[in-house]
Design a protein around this motif. Structure first.
Motif, PDB file in Angstrom:
ATOM      1  N   ASP A  49       0.817  -1.223   0.000  1.00 13.83           N
ATOM      2  CA  ASP A  49       0.000   0.000   0.000  1.00 13.83           C
ATOM      3  C   ASP A  49       0.848   1.268   0.000  1.00 13.83           C
ATOM      4  OD1 ASP A  49      -2.180  -1.571   0.010  1.00 13.83           O
ATOM      5  OD2 ASP A  49      -2.644  -1.301   2.140  1.00 13.83           O
TER       6      ASP A  49
ATOM      7  N   GLU B 147      -0.713   8.752   1.563  1.00 14.37           N
ATOM      8  CA  GLU B 147      -2.101   9.051   1.895  1.00 14.37           C
ATOM      9  C   GLU B 147      -2.961   7.832   1.564  1.00 14.37           C
ATOM     10  OE1 GLU B 147      -3.017  12.525  -0.448  1.00 14.37           O
ATOM     11  OE2 GLU B 147      -3.195  11.370  -2.282  1.00 14.37           O
TER      12      GLU B 147
ATOM     13  N   PRO C 259      -6.283   5.770   0.203  1.00 12.39           N
ATOM     14  CA  PRO C 259      -7.252   6.095  -0.854  1.00 12.39           C
ATOM     15  C   PRO C 259      -8.385   6.905  -0.219  1.00 12.39           C
ATOM     16  CG  PRO C 259      -6.751   3.747  -0.823  1.00 12.39           C
ATOM     17  CD  PRO C 259      -6.144   4.322   0.403  1.00 12.39           C
ATOM     18  N   PRO C 260      -8.678   8.108  -0.728  1.00  9.80           N
ATOM     19  CA  PRO C 260      -9.557   9.027   0.016  1.00  9.80           C
ATOM     20  C   PRO C 260     -10.950   8.487   0.303  1.00  9.80           C
ATOM     21  CG  PRO C 260      -9.020   9.885  -2.165  1.00  9.80           C
ATOM     22  CD  PRO C 260      -8.129   8.729  -1.929  1.00  9.80           C
ATOM     23  N   LEU C 261     -11.480   7.624  -0.578  1.00  8.51           N
ATOM     24  CA  LEU C 261     -12.851   7.165  -0.354  1.00  8.51           C
ATOM     25  C   LEU C 261     -12.917   5.748   0.211  1.00  8.51           C
ATOM     26  CD1 LEU C 261     -14.770   8.721  -3.376  1.00  8.51           C
ATOM     27  CD2 LEU C 261     -14.481   9.583  -1.058  1.00  8.51           C
TER      28      LEU C 261
ATOM     29  N   PHE D 255     -10.202  14.592   5.008  1.00 12.63           N
ATOM     30  CA  PHE D 255      -9.773  14.129   3.688  1.00 12.63           C
ATOM     31  C   PHE D 255     -10.924  13.369   3.030  1.00 12.63           C
ATOM     32  CE2 PHE D 255      -6.773  11.087   1.328  1.00 12.63           C
ATOM     33  CZ  PHE D 255      -6.455  12.014   0.364  1.00 12.63           C
TER      34      PHE D 255
END
Lengths: 277, 219
Positions: free
Chosen positions: B101, B162, B164-166, B177
């Motif tokens: 990741d 970061e 994955p934002p969703l 975020f």
């Protein structure tokens, strides 16, 4: 020839604003997509004319500042254009770009016409999608402008906000930019140039005027109002000479082609990106 | 005083001048760590506990009402001096064979920065280990400022890896975020959900209109 008679629709200043927006928007699109796709060979190729990604980002930053300066001038222009004598009633005049109750009714009537349920609306000077396109630039520029300024110099801006806000700023910038580009390269091009009534190209934003027959179909209430007020003679003008029209077509299609090229190749290469939503 | 003594005193003076002068010159040159880091701290940064405001852990309340990063699980090994102690055949593996990741970030995929340019030295210490260069107390000066000149502790809270934002876990790991990206996606999807069917039907309607008009004029 009476068919060659046009009605003036945009002033020279307004056409200059639109042309300025086209040039800066396209430059920002190319450099921004080059950066977004820099891990693919297509992205590297896009960045090459700017000297690789460092140059592409530098051009992106400076063009962004120029666009924001232009936006600032446009805000002043808008304030200057408001009819302050009859304010605030003037905001809801028929020449105003402010959304009004009439636009909701027009939208429903237009949808009814599309579905074959009712007669089409009698659009006045601005149809609801023209107003949407105008204000979309406002909210789009506010979103990409604020986040773009935050990202302009991360070391400097993180002195005034937590650095992790830049994670958010970058994603918001990216999504808004992709939304704007996808909207312009599909919806805007389709409505203004590709739908059967306008195909293949509408030069209104370059000529500043449009043939009266076309406007009688697309903006009947506006033409009727001008005629009723007896202002038609001063609004009429000849259409541009043929060499100029060829130039408008050439420049217009070069820009449309660039937009479609960016859209198609961005979609083809999207699987190669390591960005994850 | 004998002449040899005088010479000795003179030599001593000369030596001390040389030594002191050279020490002054050394003091004027930046310390190696300063040269590598920012060499710049604001008053607030040197106060005891000042770094807590930059900590990514939400156990200290986080900043901006806990909307920032640092929620979710914190690995215990991130506090170890050797984060990889006990990993089987560690020396034979690549970083990405376990940290899948973390493989891609803007730094790695666009800047060609490799893992060990930031997670330095062997053994690689956990990022929360007190003496780690990656500890938020000094990360900005020891790591970020290698490339980002004048990086501050706030700058160093930018989340390189970061999530994955969703992703559903992001709500906990980095709430603002998640919600900001969700809002933008709703906006974007909403615009296209309205316009794509709308203009498609519109185009068809105009096409039909043109054909019927032509037929009417033919008749």
């Amino acid at each position: 020839m009476s068919s060659k008679i046009n009605v003036r629709r945009f002033s020279l200043t307004q056409m200059m604003f639109h042309f300025f927006l086209i040039i800066t928007f396209m430059l920002l699109s190319v450099t921004g997509i080059a950066w977004m796709y820099i891990e693919t060979s297509w992205g590297k190729a896009l960045a090459t004319p700017f000297g690789g990604y460092v140059g592409a980002l530098e051009v992106h930053r400076i063009t962004g500042l120029i666009l924001l300066a232009g936006f600032g001038i446009h805000i002043l222009y808008t304030i200057w254009k408001v009819d302050w004598k009859h304010f605030p009633r003037s905001l809801f005049s028929r020449d105003s770009l402010v959304f009004q109750w009439r636009d909701v009714k027009d939208f429903i009537l237009h949808l009814g016409w599309i579905l074959g349920l009712s007669k089409g609306p009698q659009f006045d000077r601005w149809s609801w999608w023209e107003k949407f396109d105008y204000w979309a630039v406002w909210w789009g520029l506010i979103i990409v402008g604020v986040t773009g300024l935050m990202l302009y110099d991360p070391v400097f801006s993180s002195d005034y906000m937590p650095g992790w806000l830049l994670n958010i700023a970058l994603w918001v910038h990216r999504i808004e930019a992709v939304l704007a580009m996808a909207h312009i390269f599909t919806i805007h091009f389709f409505i203004e140039h590709w739908r059967p009534r306008c195909f293949p190209f509408s030069a209104t934003m370059f000529e500043g005027s449009k043939s009266i027959e076309h406007l009688r179909e697309e903006h009947p209430a506006w033409v009727a109002r001008i005629e009723a007020e007896g202002r038609m003679d001063e609004m009429l003008c000849p259409s541009a000479p043929v060499p100029l029209r060829i130039l408008y077509f050439g420049v217009g299609y070069a820009l449309i082609g660039l937009g479609v090229f960016l859209l198609v190749f961005a979609l083809l290469n999207v699987g190669l990106l390591t960005l994850k939503l | 005083m004998k002449i040899p003594d005088l010479i000795q005193v003179c030599l001593l003076c000369l030596m001390s001048i040389i030594v002191l002068a050279s020490q002054q010159a050394v003091a004027a040159a930046p310390h190696p760590y300063e040269a590598a880091g920012t060499g710049y701290f604001r008053d607030g940064d040197t106060l005891p506990g000042a770094y807590l405001q930059y900590r990514q852990s939400s156990e200290y309340g986080g900043s901006l009402w806990g909307l920032g990063p640092g929620g979710g699980n914190v690995k215990r090994s991130s506090f170890w001096a050797d984060a990889h102690s006990g990993v089987d055949s560690y020396m034979l593996r690549s970083c990405a064979s376990c940290h899948e990741d973390q493989r891609y970030s803007l730094h790695s995929s666009r800047g060609n920065v490799t893992c060990v340019q930031c997670h330095r030295g062997q053994p690689i210490s956990g990022i929360n280990h007190y003496y780690s260069g990656m500890n938020p107390i000094r990360r900005h000066a020891y790591v970020c400022a290698k490339c980002h000149e004048a990086a501050s502790a706030s700058f160093a809270t930018y989340v390189i890896h970061e999530p994955p934002p969703l992703a559903s876990s992001t709500v906990e790991e980095f709430p603002l975020f998640y919600y900001a990206v969700l809002f933008m996606m709703i906006l974007a999807v909403g615009v296209f959900a309205l316009f794509i069917p709308y203009v498609t039907l519109w185009g068809l309607r105009e096409l039909i209109g043109l054909f019927t008009e032509r037929r009417n004029t033919d008749v």
